[in-house]
Every structure is written in structure tokens, then in C-alpha cells.
Motif scaffolding. Structure first.
Motif, mmCIF file in Angstrom:
data_model
loop_
_atom_site.group_PDB
_atom_site.id
_atom_site.type_symbol
_atom_site.label_atom_id
_atom_site.label_comp_id
_atom_site.label_asym_id
_atom_site.label_seq_id
_atom_site.Cartn_x
_atom_site.Cartn_y
_atom_site.Cartn_z
ATOM 1 N N GLN A 228 0.835 -1.198 0.000
ATOM 2 C CA GLN A 228 0.000 0.000 0.000
ATOM 3 C C GLN A 228 0.875 1.256 0.000
ATOM 4 O O GLN A 228 0.662 2.183 -0.785
ATOM 5 N N GLU A 229 1.843 1.271 0.893
ATOM 6 C CA GLU A 229 2.714 2.448 1.036
ATOM 7 C C GLU A 229 3.618 2.624 -0.176
ATOM 8 O O GLU A 229 3.769 3.740 -0.703
ATOM 9 N N LEU A 230 4.237 1.524 -0.631
ATOM 10 C CA LEU A 230 5.089 1.610 -1.817
ATOM 11 C C LEU A 230 4.286 2.054 -3.034
ATOM 12 O O LEU A 230 4.758 2.843 -3.859
ATOM 13 N N GLY A 231 3.073 1.558 -3.145
ATOM 14 C CA GLY A 231 2.236 1.890 -4.287
ATOM 15 C C GLY A 231 1.862 3.353 -4.332
ATOM 16 O O GLY A 231 1.927 3.996 -5.391
ATOM 17 N N ARG A 232 1.467 3.903 -3.194
ATOM 18 C CA ARG A 232 1.105 5.321 -3.168
ATOM 19 C C ARG A 232 2.298 6.196 -3.565
ATOM 20 O O ARG A 232 2.148 7.169 -4.313
ATOM 21 N N HIS A 233 3.471 5.842 -3.053
ATOM 22 C CA HIS A 233 4.663 6.624 -3.405
ATOM 23 C C HIS A 233 4.963 6.486 -4.892
ATOM 24 O O HIS A 233 5.264 7.485 -5.574
ATOM 25 N N ARG A 234 4.890 5.270 -5.406
ATOM 26 C CA ARG A 234 5.183 5.033 -6.819
ATOM 27 C C ARG A 234 4.226 5.828 -7.709
ATOM 28 O O ARG A 234 4.641 6.477 -8.672
ATOM 29 N N ALA A 235 2.939 5.794 -7.389
ATOM 30 C CA ALA A 235 1.948 6.489 -8.200
ATOM 31 C C ALA A 235 2.176 7.997 -8.194
ATOM 32 O O ALA A 235 1.900 8.679 -9.185
ATOM 33 N N SER A 236 2.695 8.506 -7.088
ATOM 34 C CA SER A 236 2.911 9.952 -6.975
ATOM 35 C C SER A 236 3.987 10.447 -7.942
ATOM 36 O O SER A 236 4.086 11.647 -8.188
ATOM 37 N N LEU A 237 4.795 9.536 -8.487
ATOM 38 C CA LEU A 237 5.853 9.913 -9.416
ATOM 39 C C LEU A 237 5.332 10.128 -10.842
ATOM 40 O O LEU A 237 6.055 10.633 -11.694
ATOM 41 N N PHE A 238 4.066 9.729 -11.089
ATOM 42 C CA PHE A 238 3.492 9.801 -12.427
ATOM 43 C C PHE A 238 2.346 10.808 -12.426
ATOM 44 O O PHE A 238 1.258 10.519 -11.937
ATOM 45 N N SER A 239 2.595 11.992 -12.958
ATOM 46 C CA SER A 239 1.548 13.015 -13.001
ATOM 47 C C SER A 239 1.295 13.439 -14.437
ATOM 48 O O SER A 239 2.186 13.378 -15.293
ATOM 49 N N TRP A 240 0.073 13.918 -14.696
ATOM 50 C CA TRP A 240 -0.246 14.417 -16.036
ATOM 51 C C TRP A 240 0.498 15.714 -16.324
ATOM 52 O O TRP A 240 0.838 16.010 -17.467
ATOM 53 N N ASP A 241 0.758 16.511 -15.282
ATOM 54 C CA ASP A 241 1.542 17.734 -15.482
ATOM 55 C C ASP A 241 2.937 17.400 -16.003
ATOM 56 O O ASP A 241 3.451 18.061 -16.919
ATOM 57 N N ARG A 242 3.534 16.375 -15.407
ATOM 58 C CA ARG A 242 4.868 15.956 -15.867
ATOM 59 C C ARG A 242 4.798 15.435 -17.304
ATOM 60 O O ARG A 242 5.676 15.736 -18.128
ATOM 61 N N CYS A 243 3.754 14.660 -17.598
ATOM 62 C CA CYS A 243 3.577 14.129 -18.960
ATOM 63 C C CYS A 243 3.465 15.266 -19.969
ATOM 64 O O CYS A 243 4.086 15.237 -21.037
ATOM 65 N N ILE A 244 2.684 16.297 -19.617
ATOM 66 C CA ILE A 244 2.512 17.457 -20.503
ATOM 67 C C ILE A 244 3.844 18.181 -20.701
ATOM 68 O O ILE A 244 4.231 18.521 -21.834
ATOM 69 N N ASP A 245 4.550 18.426 -19.607
ATOM 70 C CA ASP A 245 5.818 19.157 -19.692
ATOM 71 C C ASP A 245 6.830 18.421 -20.565
ATOM 72 O O ASP A 245 7.515 19.032 -21.404
ATOM 73 N N GLU A 246 6.931 17.097 -20.369
ATOM 74 C CA GLU A 246 7.912 16.330 -21.130
ATOM 75 C C GLU A 246 7.527 16.250 -22.605
ATOM 76 O O GLU A 246 8.400 16.267 -23.487
ATOM 77 N N THR A 247 6.231 16.156 -22.873
ATOM 78 C CA THR A 247 5.770 16.116 -24.262
ATOM 79 C C THR A 247 6.027 17.451 -24.954
ATOM 80 O O THR A 247 6.533 17.495 -26.093
ATOM 81 N N GLU A 248 5.727 18.547 -24.266
ATOM 82 C CA GLU A 248 5.973 19.873 -24.833
ATOM 83 C C GLU A 248 7.463 20.086 -25.094
ATOM 84 O O GLU A 248 7.852 20.612 -26.152
ATOM 85 N N ARG A 249 8.303 19.639 -24.158
ATOM 86 C CA ARG A 249 9.754 19.804 -24.324
ATOM 87 C C ARG A 249 10.242 19.031 -25.549
ATOM 88 O O ARG A 249 11.104 19.506 -26.297
ATOM 89 N N ALA A 250 9.680 17.833 -25.760
ATOM 90 C CA ALA A 250 10.092 17.023 -26.902
ATOM 91 C C ALA A 250 9.738 17.727 -28.217
ATOM 92 O O ALA A 250 10.554 17.761 -29.160
ATOM 93 N N TYR A 251 8.537 18.292 -28.283
ATOM 94 C CA TYR A 251 8.140 19.013 -29.493
ATOM 95 C C TYR A 251 9.021 20.236 -29.726
ATOM 96 O O TYR A 251 9.415 20.540 -30.853
ATOM 97 N N ARG A 252 9.320 20.968 -28.644
ATOM 98 C CA ARG A 252 10.161 22.164 -28.787
ATOM 99 C C ARG A 252 11.562 21.796 -29.268
ATOM 100 O O ARG A 252 12.159 22.518 -30.084
ATOM 101 N N ASN A 253 12.078 20.677 -28.779
ATOM 102 C CA ASN A 253 13.392 20.225 -29.239
ATOM 103 C C ASN A 253 13.366 19.875 -30.728
ATOM 104 O O ASN A 253 14.340 20.119 -31.452
ATOM 105 N N CYS A 254 12.259 19.298 -31.170
ATOM 106 C CA CYS A 254 12.139 18.965 -32.600
ATOM 107 C C CYS A 254 12.075 20.216 -33.459
ATOM 108 O O CYS A 254 12.618 20.273 -34.576
ATOM 109 N N LEU A 255 11.412 21.244 -32.913
ATOM 110 C CA LEU A 255 11.245 22.480 -33.671
ATOM 111 C C LEU A 255 12.511 23.341 -33.636
ATOM 112 O O LEU A 255 12.670 24.239 -34.456
ATOM 113 N N GLY A 256 13.323 23.049 -32.615
ATOM 114 C CA GLY A 256 14.485 23.614 -32.423
ATOM 115 C C GLY A 256 15.382 24.592 -32.520
ATOM 116 O O GLY A 256 16.233 25.202 -32.710
#
Length: 205
Positions: A177-205
Motif C-alpha cells: 500500500q505504502e510503496l504503491g502510493r509513493h510510486r503512483a505519486s511519481l506519475f503526473s499528467w503535469d509531468r507528462c505534458i511538460d515532457e511532451t511539450e519539451r520534446a516538441y520544442r526540441n524537434c522544432l528547435g
């Protein structure tokens, strides 16, 4: 070129982190399955694994199926032949609010799929404080990390042993239970958005 490959991991909705546990009916411990059951989802191993549990143990659980296709007569008969009574099997449908409730209510979540593109239900269960049993195929261990009981999902005896461990060992249950809650906290949609935007910006470069 591998150096040009960018992996943006999905996130888990913050709503799954809120709310306390709900109570099971008749004092049984709910085992949760989410989504489709056919083909690579490998629900057959769950039926076999339940059939390997001692009858005294099996009588104390409830199998909850959420979503997916209607429960076929053949599957229902197989579950009864494995030792479950019809009253121990329920099929629930609903939105994310209902799904969150089922995760919080469940004693454990089974994810015996042979492969996945990601495996978002693993994180949803973890965020909800529901220990996870899953396999080691494709992306699944990358998502689960060390916060789930990893088994060979082609071996019913391993799945059965993991189920029995979570049913009987409260320390192991609390640990995941405890390990799972901590693990899940590492995966956020904000982080997903930021990393996706950064990838596109690098491509546009």
C-alpha cells in the motif's frame, strides 16, 4: 538513433489519491479486476489461481469485475467450478468515480495481462492504496517498479501464492500500500505534458 527517442510516461489522475477505504459486503475481502478479460488480458490464469486456493481461504473473498465485456456463462461457470459461489462474484460498471471507489474498496488488484502499452490501471490502484499483483511483460514492470508483487502470469501457482500472501500477511499488504502510493505519486499528467511539450520544442528547435 536511440539518443533521439523521448519517452513521456502517462500520469494518474489526482482524484484517485483521495478518499478513504470503503467496506466490503459480508466481511469478504474484495479482489478486483478491471477491464477486458479476453486474449492477452489473461483472465484465465485468475480462474486457475483462485482454484488453487484452499477452500477456507476462497470462501473469504469476493471477486469484483469492473467494466469490460458482459460476464459470459462459460466464464461464470469456470469461476464456480474454481470454488466461488455466485454470491462471491460481482460485475460493476461506472465512471472514474465508481472505479476509484472500487479500487479503495478492494483488498488487492489483479493485473495478469501478458503485455501492455503502458498499464494505467496499475497506477490508479496504487494511488488508491490498493496493492497490485502483476506480471513482468512489456511495459508493466517499468510502471510498477518495486511497488507491486511481480509474478509469472503464465503460472497460476505464482498468482495464487501472491493472492494468499496479500490475504494473510498484513505487513506485506501494508508495505505494498505504502510503496504503491509513493510510486503512483511519481506519475503526473503535469509531468507528462511538460515532457511532451519539451520534446516538441526540441524537434522544432
Amino acid at each position: 538513433d536511440p539518443e533521439k527517442v523521448v519517452v513521456t510516461q502517462l500520469g494518474v489522475d489526482s482524484a484517485f489519491f483521495f478518499g478513504g477505504p470503503t467496506v466490503s459486503r459480508e466481511g469478504r475481502l474484495p479482489i478486483l479486476w478491471v477491464g477486458q478479460r479476453r486474449g492477452y488480458k489473461n483472465f484465465a490464469v485468475v480462474i486457475s489461481a483462485l482454484g488453487l486456493l484452499p477452500r477456507a481461504v476462497l470462501s473469504n473473498v469476493e471477486l469484483v469485475l469492473f467494466g469490460g465485456e458482459p460476464l459470459e456463462d462459460e466464464t461464470a461457470i469456470s469461476l464456480v467450478n474454481a470454488g466461488l459461489k455466485p454470491s462471491q462474484i460481482s460485475h460493476v460498471f461506472g465512471d472514474d468515480s465508481e472505479l476509484s471507489k472500487q479500487y479503495r474498496r478492494a483488498h488487492m488488484f489483479l493485473y495478469t495481462s501478458r503485455y501492455e502499452g503502458f498499464g494505467l490501471p496499475i497506477l490508479e490502484a496504487m494511488a488508491s492504496g490498493c496493492p497490485v499483483i502483476c506480471g513482468a511483460g512489456s511495459s508493466i514492470p517499468e510502471v510498477a517498479g518495486d511497488a507491486a508483487l511481480i509474478v509469472d502470469v503464465m503460472k497460476p501457482e505464482e498468482v495464487s501464492l501472491a493472492i494468499e500472501t496479500l490475504l494473510h500477511d498484513s505487513e506485506v499488504h501494508q508495505k505494498y500500500q505504502e510503496l504503491g502510493r509513493h510510486r503512483a505519486s511519481l506519475f503526473s499528467w503535469d509531468r507528462c505534458i511538460d515532457e511532451t511539450e519539451r520534446a516538441y520544442r526540441n524537434c522544432l528547435g
